[in-house]
Enzyme design. Structure first.
Site: not given
Lengths: 80, 380
Positions: B71, B99, B121-122, B125, B131, B292
């Site tokens: 990307d 990373d 956190h990611e 997004h 943020h 069981d």
């Protein structure tokens, strides 16, 4: 202590890259606009200092540089 | 908090994710657990449900990569940028990249980055959050190591994600379906004192007794008076869908969970490396697809496994099934003429649960003492 000029240049480079990545800073490539670039960079430093609650001076002081060096997420803090 | 320009969000409540590869820094099970726990954080405060896919295209594709990785935003080596993720949309939208040049860990020590915290956190997004400039918010851009065991989403992040998706549905905060997504998980907890209450599995754990049903667990503890009721995913996020059987080997501080033809060993919150394993590793024939109930006799160091109307005896010292098994349950346990849903050892007795009844059995002579309601432990 006096900052070694080379180190100062390095820090400025690092800060410019940081502001490009996270604060949408765009530098005019044409060297005629050097003064304009410095003003624009100062504006972006102020924006970053304000985001992180630092004293808003527009100067690349130690605290501002230290905050820029913290491990972080790669997504910009502000977007155009 | 902030969102992306035009506030992109998923226009559905069922969002899929897929883990494309793993970091060599951590065990796969720990990576899966960190990711599942990160999703559970967001599903617990929204109507969103996350289902893990194991192939094909998912909404949120999760991968580890270093430097240039296809990307426009190459990673920068150790430190600096740790990860990034894209807001909701098709294609790369929603995807999260970590990373690989960082040291990923499941701990919150200072020699690595906690994958659960960064993933949570990611994924914020990936769901449309930008943020936050609130220090301490999960969506604050800078990494902050903190205790993750009972990590609660800060209010600023809850406000942000609910501005996009609203609060959870009335019935319950749906646990992340991180495992066996095709299997339904109990969506609403049964009442503690319902006389018809039945259980899937029961075990002791460090002096407490845990009663499992669907995706929920009741905790009876000597350390606090009332019965606590939680989702299983709040203790073991990657085992959210529940169990068929469970038992504790207290001398090893180890609990073994069984689901279908697999079993996991946990110590407290942590799943031991190398699990799940097939139940055939314990010595079951391939004809046994699930068990069981299970109960460990702390005195004899034998564990009894119940399958249909038969049971096995497993020697924890030699780690092998005993000879002469399986045997008929009714032949050895007088008065237990049916299958066993769950089993428990406490106060020198065995307790065999079948439907809404439990049978108290004297361990030495294997004689039935009395029959009670299954939830008699809940001080109803």
């Amino acid at each position: 202590f006096p900052v070694v000029p080379e180190k100062e240049k390095e820090d400025m480079q690092f800060a410019k890259k940081y502001l490009e990545n996270f604060y949408d800073f765009k530098e005019e490539k044409n060297s005629l606009f050097k003064a304009k670039n410095l003003n624009r960079m100062a504006d972006k430093i102020r924006e970053m200092q304000s985001f992180f609650g630092l004293e808003v001076t527009g100067e690349l002081n130690h605290k501002t540089l230290d905050m820029m060096k913290q491990p972080r997420c790669g997504i910009p803090d502000v977007r155009s | 908090y902030s969102t992306f320009p035009q506030s992109p969000r998923w226009k559905k409540e069922d969002v899929t994710y897929r883990i494309l590869n793993y970091t060599p820094d951590m065990l796969q099970a720990d990576v899966e657990e960190a990711i599942a726990k990160a999703f559970q954080l967001w599903s617990s405060v929204t109507p969103l449900r996350f289902t893990r896919l194991y192939s094909g295209q998912a909404d949120i594709m999760i991968s580890f990569a270093a430097g240039f990785h296809g990307d426009f935003y190459s990673f920068d080596g150790p430190g600096g940028t740790l990860a990034h993720a894209y807001p909701p949309s098709s294609g790369i939208g929603g995807d999260a990249h970590f990373d690989e040049d960082e040291n990923w860990t499941k701990f919150t020590t200072y020699n690595g980055y906690n994958l659960f915290l960064v993933a949570a956190h990611e994924l914020g997004h990936s769901l449309g959050l930008g943020h936050s400039n609130v220090f301490g918010a999960l969506m604050y851009p800078i990494y902050m190591a903190r205790d993750t065991r009972d990590y609660r989403l800060p209010q600023d992040d809850i406000d942000g994600i609910q501005a996009l998706y609203g609060p959870p549905r009335e019935s319950s905060a749906l646990p992340t379906k991180a495992f066996h997504p095709q299997e339904p998980t109990e969506m609403t907890p049964a009442e503690d004192c319902d006389p018809h209450l039945t259980f899937d599995a029961i075990t002791t754990l460090r002096g407490e007794i845990l009663f499992f049903k669907g995706g929920y667990v009741w905790r009876k503890s000597p350390y606090f008076s009332d019965i606590e009721h939680d989702t299983i995913s709040s203790f073991w996020p990657s085992l959210a869908s529940g169990f068929d059987a469970a038992y504790e080997v207290d001398k090893k501080d180890r609990v073994i969970f069984f689901k279908d033809d697999q079993y996991w060993a946990v110590s407290g919150y942590s799943i031991e490396p190398g699990f799940p394993k097939p139940i055939q590793n314990l010595g079951f024939p391939t004809s046994v697809g699930k068990i069981d109930a299970a109960v460990h006799d702390q005195n004899t160091k034998k564990t009894y496994f119940f399958v249909g109307n038969r049971y096995w005896s497993y020697n924890e010292n030699t780690q092998s099934m005993e000879r002469g098994y399986p045997r008929k349950i009714a032949a050895d346990f007088q008065g237990i003429d049916h299958t066993v849903d769950a089993a428990l050892q406490k106060n020198g007795h065995f307790y065999f649960f079948h439907g809404s009844n439990q049978y108290e059995v004297d361990i030495k002579n294997k004689k039935l003492i009395r029959i009670m309601k299954s939830n008699s432990w809940f001080n109803c």
